[in-house]
Each structure stands twice: as C-alpha cells, then as structure tokens.
Design a protein around this motif. Structure first.
Motif, PDB file in Angstrom:
ATOM      1  N   THR A 168       0.791  -1.160   0.061  1.00  9.70           N
ATOM      2  CA  THR A 168      -0.094  -0.104   0.077  1.00  9.70           C
ATOM      3  C   THR A 168       0.986   1.231  -0.097  1.00  9.70           C
ATOM      4  OG1 THR A 168      -1.737  -1.173   1.217  1.00  9.70           O
ATOM      5  CG2 THR A 168      -1.714   1.092   1.272  1.00  9.70           C
ATOM      6  N   ILE A 169       2.001   1.091   0.726  1.00  8.58           N
ATOM      7  CA  ILE A 169       2.898   2.446   0.776  1.00  8.58           C
ATOM      8  C   ILE A 169       3.455   2.507  -0.521  1.00  8.58           C
ATOM      9  CG2 ILE A 169       5.077   3.186   1.769  1.00  8.58           C
ATOM     10  CD1 ILE A 169       4.447   1.570   4.375  1.00  8.58           C
ATOM     11  N   TYR A 170       3.891   1.522  -1.210  1.00  7.40           N
ATOM     12  CA  TYR A 170       4.531   1.636  -2.664  1.00  7.40           C
ATOM     13  C   TYR A 170       3.504   2.087  -3.631  1.00  7.40           C
ATOM     14  CZ  TYR A 170       8.387  -0.967  -0.821  1.00  7.40           C
ATOM     15  OH  TYR A 170       9.592  -0.930  -0.083  1.00  7.40           O
ATOM     16  N   ARG A 171       2.164   1.667  -3.460  1.00 12.96           N
ATOM     17  CA  ARG A 171       0.937   2.142  -4.437  1.00 12.96           C
ATOM     18  C   ARG A 171       0.758   3.807  -4.306  1.00 12.96           C
ATOM     19  NH1 ARG A 171      -4.070   2.250  -3.447  1.00 12.96           N
ATOM     20  NH2 ARG A 171      -3.875   0.875  -1.537  1.00 12.96           N
ATOM     21  N   LYS A 180      10.433   4.901  -0.899  1.00 14.01           N
ATOM     22  CA  LYS A 180      10.448   5.574   0.121  1.00 14.01           C
ATOM     23  C   LYS A 180      10.805   7.024   0.154  1.00 14.01           C
ATOM     24  CE  LYS A 180      13.313   5.118   4.522  1.00 14.01           C
ATOM     25  NZ  LYS A 180      14.610   4.580   5.078  1.00 14.01           N
ATOM     26  N   GLN A 181      11.485   7.535  -1.034  1.00  8.47           N
ATOM     27  CA  GLN A 181      11.735   8.675  -1.051  1.00  8.47           C
ATOM     28  C   GLN A 181      10.290   9.529  -1.235  1.00  8.47           C
ATOM     29  OE1 GLN A 181      14.969  10.195  -0.638  1.00  8.47           O
ATOM     30  NE2 GLN A 181      13.313  12.048  -0.449  1.00  8.47           N
ATOM     31  N   GLY A 182       9.325   8.963  -1.850  1.00  4.03           N
ATOM     32  CA  GLY A 182       8.266   9.406  -2.221  1.00  4.03           C
ATOM     33  C   GLY A 182       7.591   9.690  -0.915  1.00  4.03           C
ATOM     34  N   LEU A 183       7.481   8.749   0.042  1.00  4.86           N
ATOM     35  CA  LEU A 183       6.916   8.852   1.354  1.00  4.86           C
ATOM     36  C   LEU A 183       7.498  10.009   2.095  1.00  4.86           C
ATOM     37  CD1 LEU A 183       5.139   7.933   3.702  1.00  4.86           C
ATOM     38  CD2 LEU A 183       6.842   6.150   3.932  1.00  4.86           C
TER      39      LEU A 183
END
Length: 234
Positions: free
Chosen positions: A47-50, A55-58
């Motif tokens: 879900t985090i990747y979607r 990780k940088q996007g997060l």
C-alpha cells in the motif's frame, strides 16, 4: 488486513504519513523503514508503494505535510506595513522551525536534489520569494529578487544546520540574529529610495512591478522577465 481493504486511499495515505512523521520525529530518518511504517499505520507494505511510489516519495510527502501544518499554524498572518520587518519575522520562524523539527528540516534541506526539489522546500521558497518581492515593490531591494532570495536561503539554512550541529546546551542563538542582520544589510537599503542609477537599478525596479501590468502576453512577460534579470545581474 480487513481494516485496510475497507479504508479509502485518502484515509490510508493520512495514516501512513502520520505514522511516518511520528517515527521520524522520535527516532530520525533511519527509523522510517517500510516495515516500521506499515506496522505503525496498520497497512500492508504494498500500500505504501502504491500510494507513494517508493520510500523517497513517502519521505517527501511527510516533509510536505509537516511543513504545510507548520505554515498554517505559524505564518497565517497578513503582511505588516513594513516588508523588511516581515522578512525578519519570517527568518525567525524559519530558524525556530528548523530547531524544533531537526529531522524534518534535514529532509527538506539536508540532501539537496537540484533535479527534484522536495515539495516542502518549494513551498518554503515561495514564502521567501513573496517576502523579497514586497521589499522590491517598495524600492528597498539592493539586488535582484532571485539573488536576494538565494542569499537569504543560503545563510538561513547554514545557520539552522550550524545550530543543530551544536549541542543544545551550547547553542548561541544570537548567531541567528547576527546572520539575519548581515543578510538584511546586504540586500536592503536603509529607506525607500529611487532606483539605483544605471540599467541594473532600473531593471530591479521594473522587475518588481512587472506583475502589475496586463498589456503583455504570458510569453512576452516571461521573455521580458528574463531580460530584466540578466540586466539586474550585470
């Protein structure tokens, strides 16, 4: 997870950012792993990747969220009658933000990425540019707006990072005041005055009020802005 399946994407996004921000504030950037965030937020790692790509996007989303919240809380004030005093207030808020949020500040400024500036840093730059423009509009800016903003950003960021690198019980906060006044002296005139003689001074003055005219197309305005910046820089 049943809770995750039934939750809308916006809800999951908010929970993930909140969990990541808490981990960042408590234990620094290294604590913000996909596994730790997914556990803290109650979501599956995919879900985090979607939602964030990687990780940088997060981390960029966490920085943007934290800085936006700070702006709403601290700087939702109308400009005063003195744009130089507004710049001083903005500087003090920036220093205070950095010292209160060291891990978040490091996300925004600690690893420069010229090809992909974090959204939070872009938001901060827009606030600074607005302060500088108001000084230019009243005829008190010594140099062109872009260079003035770069100087304030460079010295302000260096001040925060220097203070953060100093043990808290040994920090000399007057360093911030000295740096602030040195920058203001370098970019601001003592009182409103006519443009400095010569083409550079005229370019700075015209550049400041250019947005007030409506007789040019967007392309013409862009081209004239580029010319004025080149003239102002000599």
């Amino acid at each position: 997870m049943e809770t995750e399946r039934s939750a809308p994407a916006d809800s999951n996004r908010a929970r993930i950012i909140t969990a990541a921000a808490r981990l960042l504030a408590e234990n620094g950037r290294e604590a913000v792993s996909t596994r730790a965030v997914s556990t803290a937020a109650g979501v599956q790692a995919p879900t985090i990747y979607r939602l964030f790509g990687d990780k940088q996007g997060l981390l960029d989303a966490v920085a943007a969220h934290g800085f936006a919240a700070y702006l709403r809380e601290k700087t939702d004030l109308p400009p005063s009658g003195d744009p130089v005093e507004d710049l001083r207030a903005g500087w003090n808020l920036h220093i205070g933000f950095g010292l209160a949020n060291p891990a978040l500040y490091a996300l925004m400024y600690g690893e420069p990425r010229p090809d992909a500036t974090p959204p939070a840093a872009l938001a901060a730059a827009a606030v600074l540019a607005a302060h500088i423009k108001r000084i230019a509009e009243v005829g008190r800016l010594r140099i062109d707006e872009a260079r003035a903003a770069q100087l304030v950003h460079a010295v302000g960021g260096g001040t925060v990072l220097t203070l953060l690198a100093t043990p808290e019980d040994r920090r000399d906060l007057t360093l911030s005041d000295l740096a602030r006044e040195a920058v203001i002296a370098a970019i601001v005139t003592d009182a409103p005055a006519p443009a400095a003689p010569g083409p550079a001074g005229a370019a700075v003055a015209l550049r400041a009020v250019l947005p007030q005219t409506s007789v040019m197309s967007a392309n013409e305005r862009s081209l004239l802005t580029e010319w004025l910046d080149r003239i102002a820089r000599g």
